[in-house]
Motif scaffolding. Structure first.
Motif, PDB file in Angstrom:
ATOM      1  N   UNK A   1     -14.160   8.000   0.515  1.00  0.00           N
ATOM      2  CA  UNK A   1     -15.552   8.287   0.204  1.00  0.00           C
ATOM      3  C   UNK A   1     -15.766   9.431  -0.768  1.00  0.00           C
ATOM      4  N   UNK A   2     -14.705   9.859  -1.450  1.00  0.00           N
ATOM      5  CA  UNK A   2     -14.823  11.008  -2.355  1.00  0.00           C
ATOM      6  C   UNK A   2     -15.284  10.621  -3.761  1.00  0.00           C
ATOM      7  N   UNK A   3     -15.351   9.331  -4.070  1.00  0.00           N
ATOM      8  CA  UNK A   3     -15.764   8.900  -5.410  1.00  0.00           C
ATOM      9  C   UNK A   3     -17.199   9.335  -5.685  1.00  0.00           C
ATOM     10  N   UNK A   4     -17.415   9.896  -6.864  1.00  0.00           N
ATOM     11  CA  UNK A   4     -18.715  10.471  -7.231  1.00  0.00           C
ATOM     12  C   UNK A   4     -19.452   9.552  -8.191  1.00  0.00           C
ATOM     13  N   UNK A   5     -20.729   9.338  -7.906  1.00  0.00           N
ATOM     14  CA  UNK A   5     -21.610   8.604  -8.800  1.00  0.00           C
ATOM     15  C   UNK A   5     -22.792   9.488  -9.166  1.00  0.00           C
ATOM     16  N   UNK A   6     -23.344   9.245 -10.345  1.00  0.00           N
ATOM     17  CA  UNK A   6     -24.476  10.022 -10.850  1.00  0.00           C
ATOM     18  C   UNK A   6     -25.718   9.148 -10.683  1.00  0.00           C
ATOM     19  N   UNK A   7     -26.474   9.384  -9.612  1.00  0.00           N
ATOM     20  CA  UNK A   7     -27.540   8.465  -9.207  1.00  0.00           C
ATOM     21  C   UNK A   7     -28.853   8.730  -9.936  1.00  0.00           C
ATOM     22  N   UNK A   8     -29.560   7.643 -10.240  1.00  0.00           N
ATOM     23  CA  UNK A   8     -30.888   7.722 -10.854  1.00  0.00           C
ATOM     24  C   UNK A   8     -31.778   6.660 -10.219  1.00  0.00           C
ATOM     25  N   UNK A   9     -33.020   7.016  -9.924  1.00  0.00           N
ATOM     26  CA  UNK A   9     -33.964   6.048  -9.364  1.00  0.00           C
ATOM     27  C   UNK A   9     -34.329   5.025 -10.442  1.00  0.00           C
ATOM     28  N   UNK A  10     -34.463   3.767 -10.035  1.00  0.00           N
ATOM     29  CA  UNK A  10     -34.727   2.686 -10.987  1.00  0.00           C
ATOM     30  C   UNK A  10     -36.012   2.903 -11.772  1.00  0.00           C
ATOM     31  N   UNK A  11     -37.001   3.560 -11.180  1.00  0.00           N
ATOM     32  CA  UNK A  11     -38.234   3.806 -11.924  1.00  0.00           C
ATOM     33  C   UNK A  11     -38.007   4.814 -13.051  1.00  0.00           C
ATOM     34  N   UNK A  12     -37.129   5.801 -12.822  1.00  0.00           N
ATOM     35  CA  UNK A  12     -36.785   6.733 -13.902  1.00  0.00           C
ATOM     36  C   UNK A  12     -36.011   6.018 -15.004  1.00  0.00           C
TER      37      UNK A  12
ATOM     38  N   UNK B   1     -25.971  -4.406 -35.663  1.00  0.00           N
ATOM     39  CA  UNK B   1     -26.836  -3.437 -36.343  1.00  0.00           C
ATOM     40  C   UNK B   1     -26.261  -3.110 -37.713  1.00  0.00           C
ATOM     41  N   UNK B   2     -24.979  -2.790 -37.736  1.00  0.00           N
ATOM     42  CA  UNK B   2     -24.352  -2.354 -38.993  1.00  0.00           C
ATOM     43  C   UNK B   2     -24.159  -3.499 -39.980  1.00  0.00           C
ATOM     44  N   UNK B   3     -23.721  -4.648 -39.491  1.00  0.00           N
ATOM     45  CA  UNK B   3     -23.388  -5.761 -40.396  1.00  0.00           C
ATOM     46  C   UNK B   3     -24.596  -6.564 -40.839  1.00  0.00           C
ATOM     47  N   UNK B   4     -25.595  -6.717 -39.915  1.00  0.00           N
ATOM     48  CA  UNK B   4     -26.702  -7.627 -40.191  1.00  0.00           C
ATOM     49  C   UNK B   4     -28.075  -6.966 -40.142  1.00  0.00           C
ATOM     50  N   UNK B   5     -28.121  -5.664 -39.865  1.00  0.00           N
ATOM     51  CA  UNK B   5     -29.401  -4.957 -39.853  1.00  0.00           C
ATOM     52  C   UNK B   5     -30.283  -5.282 -38.660  1.00  0.00           C
ATOM     53  N   UNK B   6     -29.702  -5.751 -37.557  1.00  0.00           N
ATOM     54  CA  UNK B   6     -30.498  -6.019 -36.358  1.00  0.00           C
ATOM     55  C   UNK B   6     -31.147  -4.731 -35.871  1.00  0.00           C
ATOM     56  N   UNK B   7     -32.409  -4.830 -35.490  1.00  0.00           N
ATOM     57  CA  UNK B   7     -33.209  -3.656 -35.109  1.00  0.00           C
ATOM     58  C   UNK B   7     -32.972  -3.318 -33.634  1.00  0.00           C
ATOM     59  N   UNK B   8     -31.796  -2.762 -33.341  1.00  0.00           N
ATOM     60  CA  UNK B   8     -31.385  -2.588 -31.951  1.00  0.00           C
ATOM     61  C   UNK B   8     -31.090  -1.136 -31.608  1.00  0.00           C
ATOM     62  N   UNK B   9     -31.272  -0.833 -30.321  1.00  0.00           N
ATOM     63  CA  UNK B   9     -30.820   0.411 -29.709  1.00  0.00           C
ATOM     64  C   UNK B   9     -30.052   0.048 -28.440  1.00  0.00           C
ATOM     65  N   UNK B  10     -29.288   1.014 -27.942  1.00  0.00           N
ATOM     66  CA  UNK B  10     -28.483   0.837 -26.733  1.00  0.00           C
ATOM     67  C   UNK B  10     -28.767   1.994 -25.788  1.00  0.00           C
ATOM     68  N   UNK B  11     -28.778   1.712 -24.487  1.00  0.00           N
ATOM     69  CA  UNK B  11     -28.772   2.797 -23.499  1.00  0.00           C
ATOM     70  C   UNK B  11     -27.685   2.532 -22.477  1.00  0.00           C
ATOM     71  N   UNK B  12     -26.976   3.591 -22.100  1.00  0.00           N
ATOM     72  CA  UNK B  12     -25.968   3.536 -21.041  1.00  0.00           C
ATOM     73  C   UNK B  12     -26.459   4.415 -19.905  1.00  0.00           C
ATOM     74  N   UNK B  13     -26.613   3.803 -18.732  1.00  0.00           N
ATOM     75  CA  UNK B  13     -27.249   4.497 -17.617  1.00  0.00           C
ATOM     76  C   UNK B  13     -26.264   4.707 -16.472  1.00  0.00           C
ATOM     77  N   UNK B  14     -26.518   5.744 -15.705  1.00  0.00           N
ATOM     78  CA  UNK B  14     -25.741   5.989 -14.492  1.00  0.00           C
ATOM     79  C   UNK B  14     -26.203   5.047 -13.385  1.00  0.00           C
ATOM     80  N   UNK B  15     -25.616   5.179 -12.197  1.00  0.00           N
ATOM     81  CA  UNK B  15     -25.896   4.252 -11.091  1.00  0.00           C
ATOM     82  C   UNK B  15     -27.348   4.317 -10.645  1.00  0.00           C
ATOM     83  N   UNK B  16     -27.976   3.146 -10.582  1.00  0.00           N
ATOM     84  CA  UNK B  16     -29.370   3.050 -10.155  1.00  0.00           C
ATOM     85  C   UNK B  16     -29.474   2.819  -8.650  1.00  0.00           C
ATOM     86  N   UNK B  17     -30.581   3.302  -8.085  1.00  0.00           N
ATOM     87  CA  UNK B  17     -30.946   2.949  -6.712  1.00  0.00           C
ATOM     88  C   UNK B  17     -32.457   2.779  -6.665  1.00  0.00           C
TER      89      UNK B  17
END
Length: 332
Positions: free
Chosen positions: A207-218, A162-178
């Motif tokens: 089993x104490x590890x925590x994940x932030x769940x999101x439905x795949x449709x969301x 994006x910065x070097x070549x002007x590519x028309x891009x966005x990024x998303x980082x998502x939590x765990x899907x189900x």
């Protein structure tokens, strides 16, 4: 628009294709290598005049260039994504997540095409269980595994292009899907299908590890929102305030399926297992007006359980090979 979806026969990619068909009038081409995690049955029933399929590798520069020339936008889901596999053999993660993303970015640069890159909250590492903070777009990267480190690398490539070549891009980082169409090697479908087969679920460590769940449709609705309204060069975090530890999730699955909540087994923990993920998606909600539909994790999980109960023909062919891998690793 004519949208190319890489990895569109995988879990979250196929859910996005279904979402596009149901909610828009866009046409879609799916590009997928059909590794073990890709399944054409996940696209069954979609109209042939709206959805086309191309089998191929995102690292195939000639194929990618030809496809980019026929589309208006690209949504890049294709990735090697299973942490356990990355610990056993990191090389495919480099080939797909780094070289594959580079190949796509070069095509996006040549064709000046809108490009959205799907990533994960795992690039940020993990949080302490009692930490009041959540990941934001400004959280420093601190990946823990070959999987998350190659996804972090792919994110940085997108930012540089994006910065070097002007590519028309966005990024998303998502939590765990189900949700529907998720491979049975993954945590929630593995536990659901174990119980449906009369077997006990398996929990890493305590089993104490925590994940932030999101439905795949969301997740799909958030990606479409970013594709339509997102600011070029920006990163958006996608989450639905679904923090649960793995023990709670397994107990919910067991209860929903009429079993005792404690009817599970503990197995050897994964090396370098992240403690907690938590997403602050306020930027996406505030700036682009997005909100999740499945605000109640228990309700979304019940709908997911019902899908796996009704679609054994989809997941049964994967199940024995998956469990054989876990047995071989001593995590059966």
């Amino acid at each position: 628009m004519r949208i190319l979806v890489t990895g569109g026969a995988g879990f979250i990619g196929s859910n996005f294709v279904h979402h596009l068909v149901e909610r828009t009038d866009h046409t879609v081409t799916v590009l997928d290598k059909l590794t073990y995690a890709g399944n054409l049955a996940s696209l069954d029933g979609l109209p042939e005049d709206r959805v086309a399929f191309v089998k191929g590798d995102i690292a195939d520069a000639g194929l990618v260039d030809e496809l980019f020339g026929r589309h208006d936008a690209v949504v890049h889901y294709a990735a090697e994504s299973h942490n356990d596999n990355s610990l056993n053999d990191p090389r495919p993660f480099l080939d797909t997540n780094i070289v594959g993303t580079y190949t796509l970015l070069e095509a996006a640069r040549r064709h000046d095409i809108r490009f959205h890159h799907i990533s994960t909250d795992e690039v940020y590492g993990d949080l302490e269980l009692d930490d009041p903070e959540r990941f934001t777009e400004d959280t420093p990267y601190n990946p823990s595994s070959p999987y998350s480190s190659t996804k972090a690398g792919s994110d940085l490539l997108v930012r540089a292009w994006v910065r070097s070549f002007g590519v028309q891009a966005t990024i998303s980082n998502c939590s765990n899907n189900y949700g529907p169409y998720q491979h049975v090697e993954k945590f929630i479908p593995r536990q659901i299908t174990n119980v449906l087969r009369g077997e006990r679920p398996k929990l890493y460590g305590t089993g104490e590890n925590v994940r932030d769940w999101i439905h795949a449709d969301d997740h799909s609705s958030a990606v479409l929102t970013i594709l339509e309204k997102g600011v070029i060069g920006e990163t958006y975090l996608i989450g639905a305030d679904g923090e649960k530890n793995n023990k709670e999730v397994v107990e919910l699955i067991l209860t929903e399926l009429g079993r005792e909540a404690t009817a599970y087994d503990l197995v050897t923990d994964r090396p370098g297992h992240d403690l907690r993920y938590a997403i602050d998606s306020s930027k996406l909600r505030r700036e682009l007006g997005w909100a999740p539909r499945f605000g109640d994790f228990a309700a979304g999980l019940a709908a997911t359980i019902a899908w796996y109960r009704e679609n054994e023909a989809w997941w049964a062919p994967q199940k024995e090979a998956t469990e054989a891998k876990y047995r071989a690793s001593g995590q059966a």
